[in-house]
Design a protein around this motif. Structure first.
Motif, PDB file in Angstrom:
ATOM      1  N   ALA A   1      -9.463 -26.233 -15.364  1.00  0.00           N
ATOM      2  CA  ALA A   1     -10.284 -27.369 -14.940  1.00  0.00           C
ATOM      3  C   ALA A   1     -10.742 -27.248 -13.500  1.00  0.00           C
ATOM      4  N   CYS A   2      -9.894 -26.671 -12.662  1.00  0.00           N
ATOM      5  CA  CYS A   2     -10.241 -26.545 -11.247  1.00  0.00           C
ATOM      6  C   CYS A   2     -11.447 -25.627 -11.063  1.00  0.00           C
ATOM      7  N   SER A   3     -11.457 -24.499 -11.758  1.00  0.00           N
ATOM      8  CA  SER A   3     -12.588 -23.575 -11.659  1.00  0.00           C
ATOM      9  C   SER A   3     -13.866 -24.212 -12.168  1.00  0.00           C
ATOM     10  N   ALA A   4     -13.758 -24.908 -13.293  1.00  0.00           N
ATOM     11  CA  ALA A   4     -14.952 -25.544 -13.864  1.00  0.00           C
ATOM     12  C   ALA A   4     -15.498 -26.620 -12.936  1.00  0.00           C
ATOM     13  N   ARG A   5     -14.617 -27.372 -12.295  1.00  0.00           N
ATOM     14  CA  ARG A   5     -15.034 -28.471 -11.424  1.00  0.00           C
ATOM     15  C   ARG A   5     -15.687 -27.954 -10.144  1.00  0.00           C
ATOM     16  N   GLU A   6     -15.158 -26.862  -9.614  1.00  0.00           N
ATOM     17  CA  GLU A   6     -15.635 -26.360  -8.326  1.00  0.00           C
ATOM     18  C   GLU A   6     -16.801 -25.383  -8.441  1.00  0.00           C
ATOM     19  N   ALA A   7     -17.116 -24.932  -9.641  1.00  0.00           N
ATOM     20  CA  ALA A   7     -18.093 -23.860  -9.812  1.00  0.00           C
ATOM     21  C   ALA A   7     -19.471 -24.242  -9.287  1.00  0.00           C
ATOM     22  N   THR A   8     -20.050 -23.338  -8.550  1.00  0.00           N
ATOM     23  CA  THR A   8     -21.444 -23.477  -8.106  1.00  0.00           C
ATOM     24  C   THR A   8     -22.304 -22.344  -8.666  1.00  0.00           C
ATOM     25  N   ARG A   9     -21.631 -21.359  -9.243  1.00  0.00           N
ATOM     26  CA  ARG A   9     -22.330 -20.257  -9.910  1.00  0.00           C
ATOM     27  C   ARG A   9     -21.566 -19.906 -11.185  1.00  0.00           C
ATOM     28  N   TRP A  10     -22.283 -19.261 -12.103  1.00  0.00           N
ATOM     29  CA  TRP A  10     -21.684 -18.899 -13.389  1.00  0.00           C
ATOM     30  C   TRP A  10     -22.044 -17.452 -13.709  1.00  0.00           C
ATOM     31  N   VAL A  11     -21.172 -16.789 -14.446  1.00  0.00           N
ATOM     32  CA  VAL A  11     -21.392 -15.386 -14.765  1.00  0.00           C
ATOM     33  C   VAL A  11     -21.445 -15.203 -16.275  1.00  0.00           C
ATOM     34  N   VAL A  12     -22.385 -14.387 -16.722  1.00  0.00           N
ATOM     35  CA  VAL A  12     -22.503 -13.997 -18.124  1.00  0.00           C
ATOM     36  C   VAL A  12     -22.297 -12.487 -18.195  1.00  0.00           C
ATOM     37  N   LYS A  13     -21.459 -12.046 -19.123  1.00  0.00           N
ATOM     38  CA  LYS A  13     -21.133 -10.625 -19.221  1.00  0.00           C
ATOM     39  C   LYS A  13     -20.719 -10.278 -20.644  1.00  0.00           C
ATOM     40  N   PRO A  14     -20.724  -8.992 -20.967  1.00  0.00           N
ATOM     41  CA  PRO A  14     -20.241  -8.592 -22.300  1.00  0.00           C
ATOM     42  C   PRO A  14     -18.783  -8.999 -22.484  1.00  0.00           C
ATOM     43  N   ASP A  15     -18.468  -9.566 -23.624  1.00  0.00           N
ATOM     44  CA  ASP A  15     -17.095 -10.004 -23.867  1.00  0.00           C
ATOM     45  C   ASP A  15     -16.147  -8.829 -24.000  1.00  0.00           C
ATOM     46  N   ASP A  16     -16.677  -7.675 -24.402  1.00  0.00           N
ATOM     47  CA  ASP A  16     -15.820  -6.502 -24.574  1.00  0.00           C
ATOM     48  C   ASP A  16     -16.291  -5.338 -23.708  1.00  0.00           C
ATOM     49  N   GLY A  17     -16.994  -5.644 -22.628  1.00  0.00           N
ATOM     50  CA  GLY A  17     -17.567  -4.597 -21.796  1.00  0.00           C
ATOM     51  C   GLY A  17     -16.574  -3.976 -20.841  1.00  0.00           C
TER      52      GLY A  17
END
Length: 322
Positions: free
Chosen positions: A146-162
């Motif tokens: 919850a802390c990461s989600a609340r404080e996030a100002t940026r988000w990352v998208v990446k391969p789930d198995d990369g």
């Protein structure tokens, strides 16, 4: 101890990398060769080992006591590994988790001849999302809390198995990240979205056994964010934090907690994390195999780490044979 026949197969240098389209092939191949050679240097000239190593079409270094094996013409990596594993007591496979490759290789080799993590640890760690969910259930800090989600100002998208930072992109807006995720899913690409954790990118090099998880090195990952948000990985700075540093004690405990959460971790293992300026270490992923951070580590520590990792499996093999 009777002589043990060991097959070393690094996927990229062993013929598995065939004409990709990303423009990263040469760099990936160099990393693969470096990992292979570092592993072989630790195993070469051990009296009770007969070592065979896979190579593709390129030249090979002169290593005393190492026999080089090449795939047959048109032989797939899976068939090559299956054939070689059948004629060796043990097999050490270094392969990416992408597409379930590492887990598939373990099935081909079989548990009694496999050097490395068990099938459960590989299956969980082969998915970045599954890994974070699993670690979070054990109360460990991840970007999903919850802390990461609340404080996030940026988000990352990446391969789930990369592997590495390939096809990883950081977005300033959550809506853009979600659109990126949907686009990848429409293309049937493996992908995951999570809050981007601000801080110092690190990795831990571990030696994992049944009774002990040893922190060998705390490394700094050299990451660069391009203007379009693409993440580029340019290497590892070994020993960025000394093991006598105050932070190292916390990281050692964290490594042990990860090993307790994934008790099938064995041998040379890597953990990626970010040291948040307030929260401290936040886990990003677990690599259930030897990583590029292993290169040069044996020389720096004055130990044959690959041999230390192999020995428990050799003893188990002898007992099984008896």
């Amino acid at each position: 101890m009777r002589t043990q026949r060991v097959f070393v197969y690094e996927y990229l240098s062993g013929g598995g990398l065939v004409g990709g389209e990303d423009g990263d092939d040469e760099e990936l191949l160099e990393e693969g060769i470096a990992m292979r050679d570092a592993l072989l240097e630790d195993l070469a000239d051990v009296p009770w080992l007969r070592v065979s190593a896979a190579t593709g079409s390129g030249p090979v270094p002169a290593m005393a006591g190492v026999h080089w094996a090449r795939p047959r013409e048109q032989e797939s990596p899976h068939d090559f590994v299956l054939r070689q594993a059948a004629s060796h007591d043990l097999s050490w496979i270094v392969a990416p988790e992408t597409g379930g490759l590492l887990g598939c290789m373990r099935k081909l080799v079989g548990p009694m001849r496999w050097i490395g993590c068990d099938s459960v640890a590989i299956r969980v760690a082969s998915s970045k999302l599954a890994t974070l969910e699993h670690l979070a259930r054990h109360g460990l800090p991840t970007p999903l809390d919850a802390c990461s989600a609340r404080e996030a100002t940026r988000w990352v998208v990446k391969p789930d198995d990369g592997a590495g930072a390939l096809h990883t992109r950081v977005h300033d807006a959550l809506a853009d990240a979600k659109a990126d995720l949907r686009q990848r899913q429409r293309m049937n690409a493996s992908a995951t979205l999570e809050p981007w954790v601000e801080g110092e990118a690190m990795s831990l090099s571990l030696l994992c056994g049944r009774q002990r998880t040893e922190l060998l090195s705390v490394n700094r990952q050299q990451l660069r964010l391009a203007a379009d948000g693409a993440v580029h990985f340019s290497g590892v700075c070994h020993g960025a934090i000394g093991l006598d540093d105050a932070r190292a004690a916390l990281l050692q405990r964290l490594a042990r907690d990860v090993a307790l959460a994934l008790p099938g971790l064995r041998g040379c293992v890597g953990i990626d994390l970010v040291w948040h300026p307030v929260r401290g270490p936040v886990l990003i992923e677990v690599n259930p195999r030897l990583t590029s951070a292993f290169v040069g580590l044996s020389q720096r520590l004055g130990r044959r780490l690959a041999l230390e990792a192999l020995e428990p499996f050799a003893r188990l093999e002898v007992l099984h044979a008896a």
